[in-house]
Design an enzyme around this catalytic site. Structure first.
Site, PDB file in Angstrom:
ATOM      1  N   GLU A   1     -34.436  -4.241   9.281  1.00  0.00           N
ATOM      2  CA  GLU A   1     -33.805  -5.401   8.650  1.00  0.00           C
ATOM      3  C   GLU A   1     -34.143  -6.641   9.483  1.00  0.00           C
ATOM      4  OE1 GLU A   1     -29.668  -3.578   8.444  1.00  0.00           O
ATOM      5  OE2 GLU A   1     -30.031  -4.124   6.353  1.00  0.00           O
TER       6      GLU A   1
ATOM      7  N   CYS B   1     -22.973   0.022  16.701  1.00  0.00           N
ATOM      8  CA  CYS B   1     -24.056   1.005  16.685  1.00  0.00           C
ATOM      9  C   CYS B   1     -25.021   0.784  17.841  1.00  0.00           C
ATOM     10  CB  CYS B   1     -24.766   0.966  15.347  1.00  0.00           C
ATOM     11  SG  CYS B   1     -25.155  -0.688  14.845  1.00  0.00           S
TER      12      CYS B   1
ATOM     13  N   GLU C   1     -29.448   2.097   8.253  1.00  0.00           N
ATOM     14  CA  GLU C   1     -29.117   1.737   9.634  1.00  0.00           C
ATOM     15  C   GLU C   1     -27.953   2.631  10.032  1.00  0.00           C
ATOM     16  OE1 GLU C   1     -30.902  -0.219  11.328  1.00  0.00           O
ATOM     17  OE2 GLU C   1     -31.775  -1.709   9.979  1.00  0.00           O
TER      18      GLU C   1
ATOM     19  N   ASN D   1     -17.452  -1.843  10.820  1.00  0.00           N
ATOM     20  CA  ASN D   1     -17.500  -2.358  12.191  1.00  0.00           C
ATOM     21  C   ASN D   1     -17.979  -3.801  12.308  1.00  0.00           C
ATOM     22  OD1 ASN D   1     -20.072  -1.417  11.559  1.00  0.00           O
ATOM     23  ND2 ASN D   1     -20.575  -1.023  13.688  1.00  0.00           N
TER      24      ASN D   1
ATOM     25  N   GLY E   1     -24.125   2.725   8.218  1.00  0.00           N
ATOM     26  CA  GLY E   1     -22.934   3.539   8.434  1.00  0.00           C
ATOM     27  C   GLY E   1     -23.287   4.768   9.233  1.00  0.00           C
ATOM     28  N   SER E   2     -22.530   5.823   9.011  1.00  0.00           N
ATOM     29  CA  SER E   2     -22.706   7.017   9.822  1.00  0.00           C
ATOM     30  C   SER E   2     -23.962   7.781   9.401  1.00  0.00           C
ATOM     31  CB  SER E   2     -21.478   7.915   9.690  1.00  0.00           C
ATOM     32  OG  SER E   2     -21.315   8.286   8.345  1.00  0.00           O
ATOM     33  N   THR E   3     -24.514   8.521  10.326  1.00  0.00           N
ATOM     34  CA  THR E   3     -25.720   9.302  10.060  1.00  0.00           C
ATOM     35  C   THR E   3     -25.448  10.363   8.994  1.00  0.00           C
ATOM     36  OG1 THR E   3     -26.592   8.814  12.252  1.00  0.00           O
ATOM     37  CG2 THR E   3     -27.475  10.764  11.172  1.00  0.00           C
TER      38      THR E   3
ATOM     39  N   GLY F   1     -25.320   8.701   5.621  1.00  0.00           N
ATOM     40  CA  GLY F   1     -26.683   8.211   5.362  1.00  0.00           C
ATOM     41  C   GLY F   1     -27.606   9.313   4.867  1.00  0.00           C
TER      42      GLY F   1
HETATM   43  P1  NAP Z   1     -19.383   5.623   6.971  1.00  0.00           P
HETATM   44  O1  NAP Z   1     -18.254   6.528   6.785  1.00  0.00           O
HETATM   45  O2  NAP Z   1     -20.737   6.191   6.924  1.00  0.00           O
HETATM   46  O3  NAP Z   1     -19.198   4.455   5.907  1.00  0.00           O
HETATM   47  C1  NAP Z   1     -20.108   3.416   5.736  1.00  0.00           C
HETATM   48  C2  NAP Z   1     -20.023   2.890   4.326  1.00  0.00           C
HETATM   49  O4  NAP Z   1     -20.435   3.926   3.419  1.00  0.00           O
HETATM   50  C3  NAP Z   1     -18.627   2.492   3.886  1.00  0.00           C
HETATM   51  O5  NAP Z   1     -18.708   1.397   3.025  1.00  0.00           O
HETATM   52  C4  NAP Z   1     -18.158   3.733   3.131  1.00  0.00           C
HETATM   53  O6  NAP Z   1     -17.170   3.448   2.174  1.00  0.00           O
HETATM   54  C5  NAP Z   1     -19.423   4.145   2.451  1.00  0.00           C
HETATM   55  N1  NAP Z   1     -19.469   5.547   2.040  1.00  0.00           N
HETATM   56  C6  NAP Z   1     -18.731   6.590   2.528  1.00  0.00           C
HETATM   57  N2  NAP Z   1     -19.055   7.729   1.874  1.00  0.00           N
HETATM   58  C7  NAP Z   1     -19.992   7.406   0.960  1.00  0.00           C
HETATM   59  C8  NAP Z   1     -20.719   8.146  -0.014  1.00  0.00           C
HETATM   60  N3  NAP Z   1     -20.550   9.458  -0.168  1.00  0.00           N
HETATM   61  N4  NAP Z   1     -21.614   7.490  -0.796  1.00  0.00           N
HETATM   62  C9  NAP Z   1     -21.825   6.169  -0.647  1.00  0.00           C
HETATM   63  N5  NAP Z   1     -21.157   5.417   0.246  1.00  0.00           N
HETATM   64  C10 NAP Z   1     -20.258   6.030   1.063  1.00  0.00           C
HETATM   65  O7  NAP Z   1     -19.359   4.856   8.358  1.00  0.00           O
HETATM   66  P2  NAP Z   1     -18.175   3.988   8.931  1.00  0.00           P
HETATM   67  O8  NAP Z   1     -17.111   4.950   9.294  1.00  0.00           O
HETATM   68  O9  NAP Z   1     -17.838   2.879   8.045  1.00  0.00           O
HETATM   69  O10 NAP Z   1     -18.899   3.278  10.179  1.00  0.00           O
HETATM   70  C11 NAP Z   1     -19.126   3.901  11.400  1.00  0.00           C
HETATM   71  C12 NAP Z   1     -20.567   4.427  11.511  1.00  0.00           C
HETATM   72  O11 NAP Z   1     -21.534   3.474  11.094  1.00  0.00           O
HETATM   73  C13 NAP Z   1     -20.947   4.763  12.926  1.00  0.00           C
HETATM   74  O12 NAP Z   1     -21.515   6.041  12.978  1.00  0.00           O
HETATM   75  C14 NAP Z   1     -22.001   3.707  13.316  1.00  0.00           C
HETATM   76  O13 NAP Z   1     -22.930   4.061  14.246  1.00  0.00           O
HETATM   77  C15 NAP Z   1     -22.633   3.392  12.030  1.00  0.00           C
HETATM   78  N6  NAP Z   1     -23.174   2.039  12.055  1.00  0.00           N
HETATM   79  C16 NAP Z   1     -24.516   1.823  12.190  1.00  0.00           C
HETATM   80  C17 NAP Z   1     -25.043   0.550  12.216  1.00  0.00           C
HETATM   81  C18 NAP Z   1     -26.496   0.279  12.336  1.00  0.00           C
HETATM   82  O14 NAP Z   1     -26.891  -0.831  12.102  1.00  0.00           O
HETATM   83  N7  NAP Z   1     -27.323   1.225  12.676  1.00  0.00           N
HETATM   84  C19 NAP Z   1     -24.194  -0.521  12.093  1.00  0.00           C
HETATM   85  C20 NAP Z   1     -22.846  -0.299  11.966  1.00  0.00           C
HETATM   86  C21 NAP Z   1     -22.354   0.989  11.927  1.00  0.00           C
HETATM   87  P3  NAP Z   1     -15.602   3.685   2.539  1.00  0.00           P
HETATM   88  O15 NAP Z   1     -15.255   2.773   3.636  1.00  0.00           O
HETATM   89  O16 NAP Z   1     -14.907   3.337   1.294  1.00  0.00           O
HETATM   90  O17 NAP Z   1     -15.509   5.138   2.916  1.00  0.00           O
END
Ligand code: NAP
Ligand code: MG
Length: 454
Positions: free
Chosen positions: A433, A263, A229, A131, A207-209, A212
């Site tokens: 952060e 987020c 985060e 994002n 990334g996603s909860t 995480g």
């Molecule tokens: P995501 O599916 O959790 O992916 C985030 C990152 O983690 C990507 O680089 C992904 O790689 C990687 N990943 C996926 N599965 C993994 C695993 N098993 N082990 C290690 N790494 C893994 O989230 P997203 O779909 O990219 O982003 C949307 C989510 O992020 C939303 O829920 C949003 O709220 C959250 N977010 C939070 C913040 C914050 O600062 N709090 C900021 C931005 C986004 P791939 O792309 O290759 O799957």
């Protein structure tokens, strides 16, 4: 090696083929970063500071190129994308002051001298979501490098282009080979390897909860350091004594910026009942005016969603025929477009009201008094961000102290500054952060006692 085809989300057309790293490549790069750590940690503070300022300068010279890449890869509006590239430069400049100020303490003790040192950790693994590819990468790598660590960074599979370019710019700026490494690859391969490879000493995950939590479990095996985060479902709390005109005019940007894929999106609007109608009337005008158009246009306020998959996930929350209050506009044609959508929550148990949708959908709910507003704002498993609108200073202070969230703004919707701390309460994350204390998350405190009697 497998590949991934980057798609322009505004047009649904292919942009570029990217090679994805496999496990062996991930391990070899981690090994390389570990080797580079031996010398990077010893670069004297003034020289490390200069190298980071050089990196900032080179990024500054490439702002337009980086911004255009992000428009192409992520569908971000050009205005946002320029800000995002500028944010990387600013983070590098801010943390370039750190190497020369990484102070320890001298603590009074009997029979000797006691000193603390802030030592770098080693290789830091940064896992970035799709994002905000540039800022989230920079929030990790700028303080990590400043503190003397080396970095392996995995961009999201969908959005690798700006991260790859930043890796090249680091080398142009003179950051030594192996210090800052960008590894495009799958989360389930490269991301997981950061967790399981013991040479990686800390994970910075955004990334996603759900993902995480899995990473946190994985880190437990090695007691690996971790910053998370995660998601959010932030409240925009509007009291009757607020400047309703201003609150309503700002509310679309507060949730629909980046097509709601933020987020910090204020995706729950809580409005004091006595001004609900007046707010909704003004909010509707603002939503209908919100410019959803080709992200290349200077006037664009919102672009497409990131992917067909994300569009489908978001649409599933508001299927055809759902009861909506009103919606904005969207362009016709290809690309992953969705109009900003406003729902009136029927109850706090509505899925759309409780779950993070990560798309341009907002729920509005009335409240009765201050206590009710606080209770509703806190009735969420998340606690990342939020806004409070009131002209009563005492109320603004009380409510901002009572809302369980890491980043609040009063009479404003802006929550991110590189020089102030950022992070979440509850299931929105762990650690902070940015800001002056971020270096603590990238160093170990070492205490050394010197006996002066011998
Ligand atoms: P995501 O599916 O959790 O992916 C985030 C990152 O983690 C990507 O680089 C992904 O790689 C990687 N990943 C996926 N599965 C993994 C695993 N098993 N082990 C290690 N790494 C893994 O989230 P997203 O779909 O990219 O982003 C949307 C989510 O992020 C939303 O829920 C949003 O709220 C959250 N977010 C939070 C913040 C914050 O600062 N709090 C900021 C931005 C986004 P791939 O792309 O290759 O799957
Ligand atoms: Mg994902």
């Amino acid at each position: 090696m497998s590949t991934y085809t980057v798609i322009n989300p505004a047009t649904a057309t292919p942009v570029k083929e990217i090679e994805l790293a496999d496990l062996a490549t991930a391990d070899a790069t981690i090994q390389k970063a570990n080797k580079a750590f031996e010398s990077w940690r010893l670069v004297n503070p003034g020289d490390r500071a200069k190298l980071l300022r050089n990196f900032a300068r080179v990024v500054d010279e490439h702002i337009e190129e980086l911004a255009q890449l992000e428009v192409l890869n992520s569908g971000h509006t050009i205005g946002n994308a320029r800000w995002e590239a500028g944010n990387v430069r600013d983070c590098l400049n801010y943390y370039s002051a750190a190497p020369e100020r990484l102070f320890g303490r001298q603590i009074p003790v009997p029979n000797g001298i006691d000193i603390t040192f802030k030592e770098p950790l080693g290789v830091i693994g940064i896992i970035v979501p799709w994002n905000f590819p540039m800022p989230i990468a920079g929030w990790g790598f700028a303080p990590a490098l400043a503190a003397g660590n080396t970095v392996v960074l995995k961009p999201a599979e969908l959005t690798p282009l700006t991260a790859i370019r930043l890796g090249e710019l680091a080398l142009i700026a003179g950051i030594p080979e192996g210090v800052f490494n960008v590894i495009p690859g799958k989360g389930s391969v490269v991301g997981e390897r950061f967790v399981t490879n013991p040479l990686v000493r800390k994970i910075v995950f955004t990334g996603s909860t759900t993902v995480g939590k899995g990473i946190m479990r994985g880190c437990a095996d090695q007691v690996k350091r971790l910053t998370l985060e995660l998601g959010g479902k932030s409240a925009n709390v509007i009291f009757a004594d607020a400047d309703i005109e201003k609150a309503a005019a700002g509310a679309p940007g507060a949730v629909f910026d980046n097509a709601g894929q933020d987020c910090c999106a204020r995706s729950r609007i809580l409005v004091q009942r006595s001004v609900l109608d007046s707010f909704l009337e003004k909010f509707e005008v603002a939503v209908k005016k919100f410019r959803v158009e080709s992200p290349e246009l200077e006037t664009a306020e919102m672009g497409p969603l990131i992917s067909a998959g994300q569009l489908a996930r978001v649409r599933e929350y508001v299927p055809e025929g759902s009861e909506i209050a009103f919606e904005g506009t969207k362009p016709s044609g290809d690309g992953y477009w969705m109009a900003p959508t406003v729902l009136l929550a029927k109850s706090t148990s509505d899925r759309t009201y409780r779950e993070e949708i990560f798309g341009p959908v907002v729920s509005v709910l009335p409240f009765d008094d201050e206590a009710d507003a606080i209770r509703l704002a806190n009735d969420s498993e998340y606690g990342l961000s939020g806004s409070i609108w009131s002209r009563d200073i005492g109320r603004a202070v009380r409510v901002s102290r009572a809302v369980e969230a890491g980043n609040l703004s009063v009479n404003s919707n802006s929550s991110v500054r590189y020089w102030t701390p950022f992070g979440g309460y509850k299931q929105s994350g762990l650690g902070r952060e940015l800001g002056p204390d971020a270096l603590d998350a990238f160093t170990e405190t070492k205490n050394v006692f010197f006996d002066t009697n011998s």
